[in-house]
Each structure stands twice: as structure tokens, then as C-alpha cells.
Write an enzyme that holds these catalytic residues in place. Structure first.
Site, PDB file in Angstrom:
ATOM      1  N   ARG A 141       0.850  -1.182   0.000  1.00  0.00           N
ATOM      2  CA  ARG A 141       0.000   0.000   0.000  1.00  0.00           C
ATOM      3  C   ARG A 141       0.895   1.245   0.000  1.00  0.00           C
ATOM      4  O   ARG A 141       2.086   1.163   0.300  1.00  0.00           O
ATOM      5  CB  ARG A 141      -0.910   0.001   1.229  1.00  0.00           C
ATOM      6  CG  ARG A 141      -1.924  -1.125   1.247  1.00  0.00           C
ATOM      7  CD  ARG A 141      -2.650  -1.177   2.585  1.00  0.00           C
ATOM      8  NE  ARG A 141      -3.421   0.035   2.836  1.00  0.00           N
ATOM      9  CZ  ARG A 141      -3.888   0.383   4.027  1.00  0.00           C
ATOM     10  NH1 ARG A 141      -3.637  -0.372   5.097  1.00  0.00           N
ATOM     11  NH2 ARG A 141      -4.595   1.498   4.161  1.00  0.00           N
TER      12      ARG A 141
ATOM     13  N   SER B  81       0.537   4.159   1.859  1.00  0.00           N
ATOM     14  CA  SER B  81       0.595   5.034   3.032  1.00  0.00           C
ATOM     15  C   SER B  81       2.023   5.094   3.570  1.00  0.00           C
ATOM     16  O   SER B  81       2.850   4.220   3.287  1.00  0.00           O
ATOM     17  CB  SER B  81      -0.345   4.526   4.127  1.00  0.00           C
ATOM     18  OG  SER B  81       0.166   3.341   4.714  1.00  0.00           O
TER      19      SER B  81
ATOM     20  N   THR C 274     -12.019   5.518  17.146  1.00  0.00           N
ATOM     21  CA  THR C 274     -11.497   4.217  16.749  1.00  0.00           C
ATOM     22  C   THR C 274     -12.442   3.618  15.724  1.00  0.00           C
ATOM     23  O   THR C 274     -13.659   3.805  15.808  1.00  0.00           O
ATOM     24  CB  THR C 274     -11.339   3.241  17.927  1.00  0.00           C
ATOM     25  OG1 THR C 274     -10.854   1.979  17.419  1.00  0.00           O
ATOM     26  CG2 THR C 274     -12.646   2.992  18.657  1.00  0.00           C
TER      27      THR C 274
ATOM     28  N   SER D  81     -12.397   0.332  15.306  1.00  0.00           N
ATOM     29  CA  SER D  81     -12.327  -1.079  15.680  1.00  0.00           C
ATOM     30  C   SER D  81     -13.362  -1.436  16.745  1.00  0.00           C
ATOM     31  O   SER D  81     -13.302  -0.909  17.857  1.00  0.00           O
ATOM     32  CB  SER D  81     -10.919  -1.396  16.204  1.00  0.00           C
ATOM     33  OG  SER D  81     -10.899  -2.599  16.936  1.00  0.00           O
TER      34      SER D  81
ATOM     35  N   ARG E 232     -11.541  -2.530  19.939  1.00  0.00           N
ATOM     36  CA  ARG E 232     -11.089  -1.442  20.801  1.00  0.00           C
ATOM     37  C   ARG E 232     -12.267  -0.768  21.489  1.00  0.00           C
ATOM     38  O   ARG E 232     -12.190  -0.416  22.665  1.00  0.00           O
ATOM     39  CB  ARG E 232     -10.293  -0.424  19.984  1.00  0.00           C
ATOM     40  CG  ARG E 232      -8.912  -0.916  19.564  1.00  0.00           C
ATOM     41  CD  ARG E 232      -8.267   0.032  18.578  1.00  0.00           C
ATOM     42  NE  ARG E 232      -6.892  -0.358  18.265  1.00  0.00           N
ATOM     43  CZ  ARG E 232      -6.265  -0.038  17.148  1.00  0.00           C
ATOM     44  NH1 ARG E 232      -6.893   0.694  16.230  1.00  0.00           N
ATOM     45  NH2 ARG E 232      -5.019  -0.426  16.944  1.00  0.00           N
TER      46      ARG E 232
ATOM     47  N   ARG F 293     -11.356   7.497  10.489  1.00  0.00           N
ATOM     48  CA  ARG F 293     -10.697   6.913   9.326  1.00  0.00           C
ATOM     49  C   ARG F 293      -9.424   7.676   9.035  1.00  0.00           C
ATOM     50  O   ARG F 293      -9.188   8.767   9.536  1.00  0.00           O
ATOM     51  CB  ARG F 293     -11.620   6.970   8.092  1.00  0.00           C
ATOM     52  CG  ARG F 293     -12.780   5.987   8.074  1.00  0.00           C
ATOM     53  CD  ARG F 293     -12.328   4.532   8.031  1.00  0.00           C
ATOM     54  NE  ARG F 293     -11.342   4.284   6.999  1.00  0.00           N
ATOM     55  CZ  ARG F 293     -11.631   3.953   5.750  1.00  0.00           C
ATOM     56  NH1 ARG F 293     -12.884   3.879   5.346  1.00  0.00           N
ATOM     57  NH2 ARG F 293     -10.671   3.700   4.883  1.00  0.00           N
ATOM     58  N   GLY F 294      -8.607   7.115   8.160  1.00  0.00           N
ATOM     59  CA  GLY F 294      -7.383   7.770   7.738  1.00  0.00           C
ATOM     60  C   GLY F 294      -6.156   7.055   8.246  1.00  0.00           C
ATOM     61  O   GLY F 294      -6.222   6.185   9.120  1.00  0.00           O
TER      62      GLY F 294
ATOM     63  N   VAL G   1      -2.231   6.907  10.006  1.00  0.00           N
ATOM     64  CA  VAL G   1      -1.826   7.304  11.354  1.00  0.00           C
ATOM     65  C   VAL G   1      -1.692   8.813  11.476  1.00  0.00           C
ATOM     66  O   VAL G   1      -2.213   9.433  12.413  1.00  0.00           O
ATOM     67  CB  VAL G   1      -0.491   6.621  11.738  1.00  0.00           C
ATOM     68  CG1 VAL G   1       0.002   7.145  13.082  1.00  0.00           C
ATOM     69  CG2 VAL G   1      -0.671   5.106  11.807  1.00  0.00           C
TER      70      VAL G   1
ATOM     71  N   ARG H 121      -5.057  10.563  11.599  1.00  0.00           N
ATOM     72  CA  ARG H 121      -5.742  10.400  12.890  1.00  0.00           C
ATOM     73  C   ARG H 121      -5.123  11.305  13.957  1.00  0.00           C
ATOM     74  O   ARG H 121      -5.839  11.891  14.769  1.00  0.00           O
ATOM     75  CB  ARG H 121      -5.701   8.929  13.310  1.00  0.00           C
ATOM     76  CG  ARG H 121      -6.452   8.040  12.349  1.00  0.00           C
ATOM     77  CD  ARG H 121      -6.508   6.588  12.789  1.00  0.00           C
ATOM     78  NE  ARG H 121      -7.029   5.750  11.720  1.00  0.00           N
ATOM     79  CZ  ARG H 121      -7.639   4.591  11.876  1.00  0.00           C
ATOM     80  NH1 ARG H 121      -7.798   4.112  13.102  1.00  0.00           N
ATOM     81  NH2 ARG H 121      -8.077   3.899  10.862  1.00  0.00           N
TER      82      ARG H 121
END
Length: 298
Positions: A9, A11, A125, A127, A130, A147-148, A150, A153
């Protein structure tokens, strides 16, 4: 000079992880040059759908695996926690290199740990795993999807869109952002996703030379640990959108697996130990115990 095309990916975190793998391969095989090939996945293209709603098996991996199957790349690198337990035909996980710290971390706007956040604080989050554990610790929190990558965020927290967010410590460390963590959760507070912090390096099963090369960067102990965790996940038929957690650790020749599921947000925990070579069976056995408890109401 042998050139190896490595699919990843695009990122910053994915590229950092791919460079780690590329560096290891070039170190163990002088005369090999690894070229990174960035591939956009469905999860990369869709940045509006909340993860828990839109995520499906392979959301962050299928496009890369398809490129590998077509022969567009020779090797693929994934965050292991993104990789579905159901394996695609013709591909093999040929290496699981050293694992980064698998714990979760909290980043907060005021640098506060979770218990010091103000009542009703907004925590981000994507998740369900989490979220369930956050609500167990702080039922008053407003847990909202985020979303997004690291960096995105962290920016959303800094800009005040969220008071805090939970992210994988491994991602912060690989990006040199560990200082952003206001708190690192212990396993008793926030059990990680199966495979969190580990990388999976795939190749085509028929490429024997590539398989042999990748085997040189495989870590047998990490592989056994994540085998137990992923066997647990497969047995409960869970994915990234299912609230489940698992982490295995070695004690000599014994592997101890900690796991939980949270059907309906109700957390059911257990742990189990056994010989390390029985990792997959250990994961399946613990999954059966937790599913039985869930069926009985906990």
C-alpha cells in the site's frame, strides 16, 4: 543484479514497513535489489465509510494479492492483522519477520491518559474490538468512528475533532512517532488484534526460489505466536469488523494464548497454554471455549 518487485500500500506506514522488509532481503541476499510498487486497495480508495460498516475480508489486501497472482509483483507485504484468515489460491505467507510491539496506544489532545480524559470525551477508533474494551474501562466515553492513516488520525486529534484516539503502538514506532502516545495499554486493559504488530510477506507458491529467499527472514517464534492468534480468529469466523482479540507469548517451549470476544459489546475473556508446536490447535481450542461460554450467556 536480481530485482525483486515488492507490492505494498502507499501510506507512509505501509511504505515504512515495506522498506523494513526490503532492507532485510537485501541484507540476506547481496546482489538483490528490491523495488517498491505501490498499489491502491479498496480500503485506501474509500475513506468515507466507517471501518466497522464497510470493511470486508481483504479490504486492504486483495488488490495487492491480485497483483501478485497476475505477476505484476514478486512479493507482497501486509500488516498481518489486515490479512484474512482464508488464504487465496496459489499464494503463501513465506515469511513473518520480527514483530513490533503489539500493544495499543492512546493519543490525546491534552496528553492525558484514558482515565484522566474528561467525562464524555470523544475517542476515535474504527475497531469494534477497541470500542468494547474502551467502554469497559470508561462507559461514559463517546466512542466515534475515525478513518485515515496514522498521521491523519493524529491531526484529527490535534485539531479538536476528537479528544483522543486509539492506534497501534507498532505504527507509531515504525513512523518515529512513539512520543505522541499519551498512554500505552497493558494487555489486561486492551488486548490487541490477532497478528497486530507483525508483518506478512507473501509470494506465489510456485516461486520456489523466492520462497527460499523469504524463508531466510522468517522468525519461527513469531510465526508460531501469530499462527495461534489467527487460528483463534478463523475458528470464530471473525474478521477486522468482529470484536475479537488475541495475543500469544512464549514461555520457554510453552505458548500462552490470551483471547477475548465481545458479542454485543459484552466481553468474554480466557487464556490457555500448551506446547508451542500445537499453536493452531491451541487457537481453535480457546475459540471453542469462548464460543461455548458466549452461547451459555458468558
Amino acid at each position: 543484479m536480481t530485482v525483486l518487485r515488492l507490492g505494498t500500500r502507499g501510506s507512509q506506514l505501509a511504505l515504512a514497513q515495506a522498506r523494513l522488509v526490503a532492507g532485510r532481503l537485501e541484507a540476506v541476499a547481496p546482489g538483490t535489489r528490491v523495488e517498491l510498487v505501490t498499489i491502491a486497495t479498496a480500503g485506501d480508495r474509500d475513506q468515507s465509510t466507517p471501518l466497522a460498516e464497510g470493511e470486508r475480508p481483504g479490504w486492504f489486501t486483495t488488490a495487492i494479492q491480485e497483483a501478485l497472482q497476475r505477476g505484476d509483483v514478486d512479493v507482497a507485504v501486509h500488516s498481518l492483522k489486515d490479512l484474512p484468515t482464508r488464504r487465496p489460491e496459489g499464494l503463501v505467507i513465506a515469511a513473518v519477520p520480527l514483530r513490533e510491539d503489539p500493544r495499543d496506544a492512546l493519543v490525546s489532545r491534552a496528553g492525558q491518559p484514558l482515565r484522566a480524559l474528561p467525562p464524555g470525551a470523544v475517542v476515535g477508533t474504527g475497531s469494534p474490538r477497541r470500542e468494547a474494551q474502551l467502554r469497559e474501562i470508561r462507559p461514559d466515553l463517546q466512542v466515534r468512528p475515525i478513518r485515515g492513516n496514522v498521521e491523519t488520525r493524529l491531526r484529527k486529534v490535534r485539531d479538536g475533532e476528537y479528544d483522543a484516539a486509539v492506534v497501534a503502538l507498532a505504527g507509531l514506532r515504525r513512523l518515529g512517532l512513539e512520543a505522541e502516545a499519551a498512554e500505552v495499554f497493558g494487555f489486561e486493559e486492551m488486548l490487541p488484534a490477532p497478528g497486530q504488530g507483525a508483518l506478512a510477506v507473501e509470494c506465489r507458491a510456485a516461486d520456489e526460489g523466492v520462497r527460499q529467499l523469504l524463508a531466510r527472514i522468517d522468525d519461527p517464534q513469531v510465526r508460531l505466536a501469530v499462527t495461534a492468534e489467527r487460528a483463534f480468529l478463523a475458528a470464530i469466523e471473525g474478521g477486522c469488523s468482529y470484536p475479537a482479540a488475541a495475543y500469544a507469548e512464549h514461555f520457554g517451549s510453552t505458548l500462552k494464548l490470551h483471547a477475548l470476544i465481545a458479542p454485543g459489546g459484552r466481553i468474554i475473556r480466557s487464556k490457555m497454554g500448551g506446547p508451542a508446536e500445537t499453536a493452531a490447535g491451541l487457537g481453535r481450542q480457546l475459540a471453542a471455549e469462548l464460543l461455548e461460554r458466549a452461547a451459555r450467556g458468558g
